[in-house]
Enzyme design. Structure first.
Site, PDB file in Angstrom:
ATOM      1  N   THR A  39     -13.772  24.871  10.436  1.00  0.00           N
ATOM      2  CA  THR A  39     -13.942  24.473   9.330  1.00  0.00           C
ATOM      3  C   THR A  39     -15.042  23.149   9.281  1.00  0.00           C
ATOM      4  O   THR A  39     -15.874  22.847   8.472  1.00  0.00           O
ATOM      5  CB  THR A  39     -12.838  24.296   8.356  1.00  0.00           C
ATOM      6  OG1 THR A  39     -12.138  25.556   8.166  1.00  0.00           O
ATOM      7  CG2 THR A  39     -12.873  23.907   6.973  1.00  0.00           C
ATOM      8  N   ASN A  64     -15.801  37.430   9.381  1.00  0.00           N
ATOM      9  CA  ASN A  64     -14.306  37.480   9.762  1.00  0.00           C
ATOM     10  C   ASN A  64     -13.515  38.294   8.991  1.00  0.00           C
ATOM     11  O   ASN A  64     -12.398  38.998   9.308  1.00  0.00           O
ATOM     12  CB  ASN A  64     -13.642  36.164   9.469  1.00  0.00           C
ATOM     13  CG  ASN A  64     -14.159  35.604   8.046  1.00  0.00           C
ATOM     14  OD1 ASN A  64     -15.407  35.346   7.640  1.00  0.00           O
ATOM     15  ND2 ASN A  64     -13.264  35.336   7.118  1.00  0.00           N
ATOM     16  N   GLN A  92     -15.548  34.087  15.048  1.00  0.00           N
ATOM     17  CA  GLN A  92     -14.767  35.258  15.581  1.00  0.00           C
ATOM     18  C   GLN A  92     -15.598  36.021  16.466  1.00  0.00           C
ATOM     19  O   GLN A  92     -15.224  37.062  16.829  1.00  0.00           O
ATOM     20  CB  GLN A  92     -14.953  36.241  14.125  1.00  0.00           C
ATOM     21  CG  GLN A  92     -13.973  35.486  12.989  1.00  0.00           C
ATOM     22  CD  GLN A  92     -12.544  35.642  13.118  1.00  0.00           C
ATOM     23  OE1 GLN A  92     -11.929  36.551  13.929  1.00  0.00           O
ATOM     24  NE2 GLN A  92     -11.618  35.322  12.330  1.00  0.00           N
ATOM     25  N   SER A 138     -13.470  27.786  17.061  1.00  0.00           N
ATOM     26  CA  SER A 138     -12.109  27.360  16.943  1.00  0.00           C
ATOM     27  C   SER A 138     -11.042  28.032  17.764  1.00  0.00           C
ATOM     28  O   SER A 138     -11.304  28.852  18.437  1.00  0.00           O
ATOM     29  CB  SER A 138     -11.587  27.469  15.391  1.00  0.00           C
ATOM     30  OG  SER A 138     -10.539  27.202  15.161  1.00  0.00           O
ATOM     31  N   HIS A 151      -7.775  28.440  17.747  1.00  0.00           N
ATOM     32  CA  HIS A 151      -6.427  29.243  17.355  1.00  0.00           C
ATOM     33  C   HIS A 151      -6.860  30.917  17.191  1.00  0.00           C
ATOM     34  O   HIS A 151      -5.851  31.700  16.823  1.00  0.00           O
ATOM     35  CB  HIS A 151      -5.800  28.815  16.013  1.00  0.00           C
ATOM     36  CG  HIS A 151      -6.555  28.847  14.904  1.00  0.00           C
ATOM     37  ND1 HIS A 151      -6.067  29.954  14.012  1.00  0.00           N
ATOM     38  CD2 HIS A 151      -7.582  28.260  14.169  1.00  0.00           C
ATOM     39  CE1 HIS A 151      -6.883  29.832  12.710  1.00  0.00           C
ATOM     40  NE2 HIS A 151      -7.743  28.750  13.114  1.00  0.00           N
ATOM     41  N   THR A 169      -8.767   9.151  17.825  1.00  0.00           N
ATOM     42  CA  THR A 169      -8.335   9.621  19.143  1.00  0.00           C
ATOM     43  C   THR A 169      -8.093  11.053  19.517  1.00  0.00           C
ATOM     44  O   THR A 169      -7.711  11.768  18.555  1.00  0.00           O
ATOM     45  CB  THR A 169      -6.764   8.821  19.273  1.00  0.00           C
ATOM     46  OG1 THR A 169      -7.120   7.706  19.036  1.00  0.00           O
ATOM     47  CG2 THR A 169      -6.155   9.111  20.350  1.00  0.00           C
ATOM     48  N   CYS A 183      -8.223  33.367   4.814  1.00  0.00           N
ATOM     49  CA  CYS A 183      -8.593  31.958   4.573  1.00  0.00           C
ATOM     50  C   CYS A 183      -8.873  31.566   3.063  1.00  0.00           C
ATOM     51  O   CYS A 183      -8.629  30.230   2.820  1.00  0.00           O
ATOM     52  CB  CYS A 183      -9.996  31.903   5.140  1.00  0.00           C
ATOM     53  SG  CYS A 183     -10.087  32.509   6.982  1.00  0.00           S
TER      54      CYS A 183
HETATM   55  N1  PMP Z   1     -15.221  30.301  10.206  1.00  0.00           N
HETATM   56  C1  PMP Z   1     -14.597  31.865  10.096  1.00  0.00           C
HETATM   57  C2  PMP Z   1     -15.791  32.894  10.659  1.00  0.00           C
HETATM   58  C3  PMP Z   1     -13.293  32.074  10.433  1.00  0.00           C
HETATM   59  O1  PMP Z   1     -12.886  33.197  10.668  1.00  0.00           O
HETATM   60  C4  PMP Z   1     -12.649  30.721   9.974  1.00  0.00           C
HETATM   61  C5  PMP Z   1     -11.078  31.079  10.432  1.00  0.00           C
HETATM   62  N2  PMP Z   1     -10.439  31.739   9.209  1.00  0.00           N
HETATM   63  C6  PMP Z   1     -13.098  29.446   9.972  1.00  0.00           C
HETATM   64  C7  PMP Z   1     -14.326  29.588  10.110  1.00  0.00           C
HETATM   65  C8  PMP Z   1     -12.210  28.203  10.042  1.00  0.00           C
HETATM   66  O2  PMP Z   1     -11.662  27.970  11.201  1.00  0.00           O
HETATM   67  P1  PMP Z   1     -10.467  26.876  11.287  1.00  0.00           P
HETATM   68  O3  PMP Z   1      -9.259  27.659  10.910  1.00  0.00           O
HETATM   69  O4  PMP Z   1     -10.758  26.442  12.682  1.00  0.00           O
HETATM   70  O5  PMP Z   1     -11.006  25.943  10.368  1.00  0.00           O
END
Ligand code: PMP
Length: 380
Positions: A71, A154, A182, A202, A204, A243, A329
């Site tokens: 994000t 996504n 993704q 990202s 996670h 940091t 999201c």
């Molecule tokens: N872009 C896409 C295509 C995503 O799938 C996601 C997560 N749902 C994000 C951006 C946002 O990522 P983050 O959770 O690391 O902010």
């Protein structure tokens, strides 16, 4: 329960967790503290992680900047470029091109850019969710400065023709950003060969911790492509102050390395499992529809509609399944998925849709049980 929401997030791999642990404890130093070994250890660890991430995507380590996730990276790419271009030439009109099926962090950042006077075109996509090259070519204007397109969608998993898009951007001297959240760690990629300028990712989504990600910024010596979004103590070569989150960065590095080492094998394994899942679902549930592209899609994603069965009503009967009614999201938003509407799914079918996404620990036996549970919920 059976977790089928790996596109929303993934559990941290135990190997990643183990690697992170010392950086909460004895290796707690600040990488910016250059005067002692606590600082050096932390700095070495973040450098190693930078190399691990760069290696996964075919970049140089100095082209990776750590952020708090995709994000932030998406917002930074857009507003950092606007800031840079306005600084260089305040009078120049700016035109950006994106699509109607981007993640909300692009959709809303682009809408905010419009309020700053940037002209933005949200290109329609084809019924699979892909940008059409001819449509893209027609949208280019003399003052087009940025194209931003999602690599893997996504919600529906569709893969965009990123190599072709990057080529067109280059030919027209337009910066190209891709939201690869993704695709990162799931598809083989080489950002240098492809000629991508900016890429968001990202940790996670690939068995790393939450709240850490990065932006790939193609090196363009001696200038940087974009201005900072966050100013302060000058960390990350002044590009992203604050940091560093050392344990999370270490985790993302190891997560990237694990992905690199297992990518080919996992791609094939998940592709076969996903195809098995779809064949079983199709046989078990008459009327089920697959959204997105049949083959040009991420190996771990299914997005299916059950016309006449609202997912809201199905969910209470799907308690044992971790599935998503769209993208996780859009927190709590009851509005219809802009992605499904964008590919032309009928408005009355959109709410009858589930995203089923598999991952590193999904087994065939889990999917067999999931088919039975889904079938039972529909015939209820
Ligand atoms: N872009 C896409 C295509 C995503 O799938 C996601 C997560 N749902 C994000 C951006 C946002 O990522 P983050 O959770 O690391 O902010």
């Amino acid at each position: 329960g059976i977790y089928l929401d790996y596109n929303a997030t993934t559990p941290v791999d135990p190997v990643v967790f183990h690697a992170m642990e010392p950086y909460f404890k004895e290796h707690f130093g600040n990488p910016a503290s250059a005067a002692h070994h606590w600082g050096w250890i932390a700095e070495n660890a973040t450098n190693k992680a930078r190399t691990q991430v760069a290696s996964l995507i075919g970049a140089k380590p100095n082209e990776i900047t750590f952020t708090a996730g995709a994000t932030e990276s998406n917002n930074w790419a857009i507003f950092g470029l606007i800031s840079k271009l306005r600084e260089e030439n305040p009078q120049e009109p700016l035109h950006f091109i994106t699509s109607t099926v981007e993640h909300s962090s692009i959709m809303k950042a682009m809408a905010a850019a419009e309020k700053l006077g940037v002209e933005v075109d949200f290109l329609p996509v084809n019924s699979y969710g892909q940008v059409e090259i001819e449509t893209l070519k027609k949208a280019i204007k003399p003052h087009t400065k940025l194209m931003s397109f999602i690599w893997v969608n996504n919600e529906i998993g569709t893969i965009n023709p990123i190599a072709e898009i990057a080529k067109i951007a280059k030919e027209n001297q337009i910066y190209f950003h891709t939201d690869a959240t993704q695709a990162f760690g799931k598809l083989p990629m080489n950002v240098t060969d492809l000629g991508i300028d900016l890429m968001s990712f990202s940790a996670h989504k690939v068995y790393g911790p939450k709240g850490i990600g990065g932006l790939y910024i193609r090196s363009k010596d001696p200038k940087v492509l974009i201005n900072p979004l966050i100013y302060g103590g000058g960390q990350e070569k002044g590009l992203r102050s604050g940091t560093l989150n050392v344990p999370a960065i270490v985790g993302m590095g190891v997560a990237a390395e694990l992905c690199k080492n297992t990518l080919e094998h996992e791609y094939e394994r998940q592709l076969q499992l996903r195809n098995f899942f779809w064949e079983k679902l199709k046989a078990a549930i008459p009327g089920i529809i697959l959204n997105g592209h049949p083959t040009e899609r991420a190996p771990n994603n299914l997005n299916v509609s059950f016309p006449g069965h609202k997912s809201e009503q199905l969910l209470p009967r799907l308690q044992k399944l971790g599935v998503s009614t769209g993208s996780a999201c859009g927190t709590g938003s009851m509005s219809l998925s802009h992605v499904l509407l964008g590919i032309g799914v009928a408005p009355d079918v959109v709410p009858c849709t589930l995203r089923l996404s598999i991952g590193r620990w999904t087994t065939q036996e889990e999917l067999e049980r999931a088919v039975e549970i889904l079938k039972g919920s529909i015939s209820h």
